[in-house]
Enzyme design. Structure first.
Site, PDB file in Angstrom:
ATOM      1  N   ASP A 151       0.800  -1.227   0.000  1.00  0.00           N
ATOM      2  CA  ASP A 151       0.000   0.000   0.000  1.00  0.00           C
ATOM      3  C   ASP A 151       0.831   1.275   0.000  1.00  0.00           C
ATOM      4  OD1 ASP A 151      -2.385  -1.388  -0.003  1.00  0.00           O
ATOM      5  OD2 ASP A 151      -2.553  -1.410   2.180  1.00  0.00           O
ATOM      6  N   TYR A 406     -12.817  -1.998  -2.993  1.00  0.00           N
ATOM      7  CA  TYR A 406     -13.343  -0.808  -2.341  1.00  0.00           C
ATOM      8  C   TYR A 406     -14.525  -0.253  -3.144  1.00  0.00           C
ATOM      9  CZ  TYR A 406      -9.394  -0.151   0.916  1.00  0.00           C
ATOM     10  OH  TYR A 406      -8.478  -0.272   1.927  1.00  0.00           O
TER      11      TYR A 406
END
Length: 469
Positions: A151, A406
């Site tokens: 990330d 997401y």
């Protein structure tokens, strides 16, 4: 009439006509000069003073062509001032959601130079919508794409393109960021960009293309923000930021920003126990956010932000059909509005919901345990009645056997109402698809509709066997 009288009469008439023509030419000349100089001035209604047009932000230039006795005069009308958005119109009444956009980034990456991304979102200025994502500093068909499942790296940047335009090599890199949020206040874009070391990250606030403010990590544990659009009302933009444990108590603050400058910071208050990755929307005169509890609850936290007095309240979505993943099955899940349900609360995924009177519209993965499939529906009483479970208007966006990721909300102002739209991240690559070494995504976007609609499924669609390794 004798000849001399005729001559005098004709001469008088000719002189009169010549005088009239001369006066007309003077009038035309005066008009031309007046219009020429007035195109650079506007009347100020406040104090009747003259203000220059040039430094004023404008929406458009309008040119009128005026024809006077074969003379063409171009008159530029001073455009109206651009105002801050206030989002005061009511929310649109909808029956469900209709397809709006799909960028097919992964499929295009099989034969083109497309960025490796994740954490996408959509936001609109008053005239156009844009898609954003956090790039990994590499294209997919590039050895640097190996191990892009991570990330937070210093190479990640916020990318911005018109909605529907994949992130090609010509894409603008707005800022350095491994966490971000963006919104338009009616005059310019605000970008909140977080980067740096996990224990000492920096959030930069970029407004109208300029760095205006910054803030450092306050808990030294991965300062992070929404990964979807922030919201601006009358020039004040709000953004929810968290610093601290992802699986325990963290320190969440709501920042109030005006033209890129932090003007106030409020701590989270209310009954929400853990708040991350909020999906926010204008609910005039305030802002409402639906977030991710990564610690205790599979029901989603609600954060209500008062833009005028900077006060904050929080709770949880009442619907017993909960929105996070992982979660219990619908027969066993619960939510009672005020507190986390303590049902598979650890881990989670960014998501969204929005209130519709006493009801709630929401989206979630179809799978109870993984980021697979995607569905939307309305829960009757889901905003006001504890543990309500009456579901209507269900739609499948992505079939249960296809990957999702997401999701988040964005708002679009129409002529008479504010429409709610959402996007779904369609993740491909690692960890699940181990044939390749990269992790990236495409997106699909839907918007609320008051009309009828059909059925379908809109997965990423790339054949992983055709993709670069």
């Amino acid at each position: 009439m004798n000849p001399n009288q005729k001559i005098i009469t004709i001469g008088s008439v000719s002189l009169t006509i010549a005088t009239i023509c001369f006066l007309m030419q003077i009038a035309i000349l005066v008009t031309t000069v007046t219009l020429h100089f007035k195109q650079y001035e506007c009347d100020s209604p406040a104090n009747n003073q003259v203000m220059p047009c040039e430094p004023i932000i404008i929406e458009r230039n309008i040119t009128e062509i005026v024809y006077l006795t074969n003379t063409t005069i171009e008159k530029e009308i001073c455009p109206k001032l651009v105002e801050y958005r206030n989002w005061s119109k009511p929310q649109c009444k909808i029956t469900g959601f209709a397809p709006f956009s799909k960028d097919n980034s992964i499929r295009l990456s099989a034969g083109g130079d497309i960025w490796v991304t994740r954490e996408p979102y959509v936001s609109c200025d008053p005239g156009k919508c844009y898609q954003f994502a956090l790039g990994q500093g590499t294209t997919l068909d590039n050895k640097h794409s190996n191990d892009t499942i991570h990330d937070r790296t210093p190479h990640r940047t916020l990318l911005m393109n018109e909605l529907g335009v994949p992130f090609h090599l010509g894409t603008r890199q707005v800022c350095i960021a491994w966490s971000s949020s963006s919104c338009h206040d009616g005059k310019a874009w605000l970008h909140v960009c977080v980067t740096g070391y996990d224990k000492n990250a920096t959030a930069s606030f970029i407004y109208d293309g300029r760095l205006v403010d910054s803030i450092g990590s306050w808990s030294q544990n991965i300062l992070r923000t929404q990964e979807s659009e922030c919201v601006c009302i009358n020039g004040t933009c709000t953004v929810v930021m968290t610093d601290g444990s992802a699986s325990g108590r963290a320190d969440t603050k709501i920042l109030f920003i005006e033209e890129g400058k932090i003007v106030h910071t409020s701590p989270l208050s209310g009954s929400a126990q853990h708040v991350e990755e909020c999906s926010c929307y204008p609910r005039y005169p305030g802002v409402r956010c639906i977030c991710r509890d990564n610690w205790k609850g599979s029901n989603r936290p609600v954060v209500d932000i008062n833009v005028k007095d900077y006060s904050i309240d929080s709770s949880y979505v009442c619907s017993g059909l909960v929105g996070d993943t992982p979660r219990k099955n619908d027969r066993s899940s619960s939510s009672y509005c005020r507190n986390p349900n303590n049902e598979k609360g650890t881990h989670g995924v960014k998501g969204w919901a929005f209130d519709d009177g006493n009801d709630v519209w929401m989206g979630r993965t179809i799978s109870e345990d993984s980021r697979s499939g995607y569905e939307t529906f309305k829960v009757i009483g889901g905003w006001s009645t504890p543990n309500s479970k009456l579901q209507i208007n269900r739609q499948v966006i992505v079939d249960s056997n296809d990957r999702s990721g997401y999701s988040g909300i964005f708002s679009v102002e129409g002529k008479s109402c504010i429409n709610r739209c959402f996007y779904v991240e369609l993740i491909r690559g690692r960890e699940q698809e181990t044939r390749v070494w990269w992790t990236s995504n495409s997106i699909v976007v839907f918007c609320g509709t008051s009309g009828t609609y059909g059925t379908g499924s809109w997965p990423d669609g790339a054949d992983i066997n055709l993709m670069p390794i």
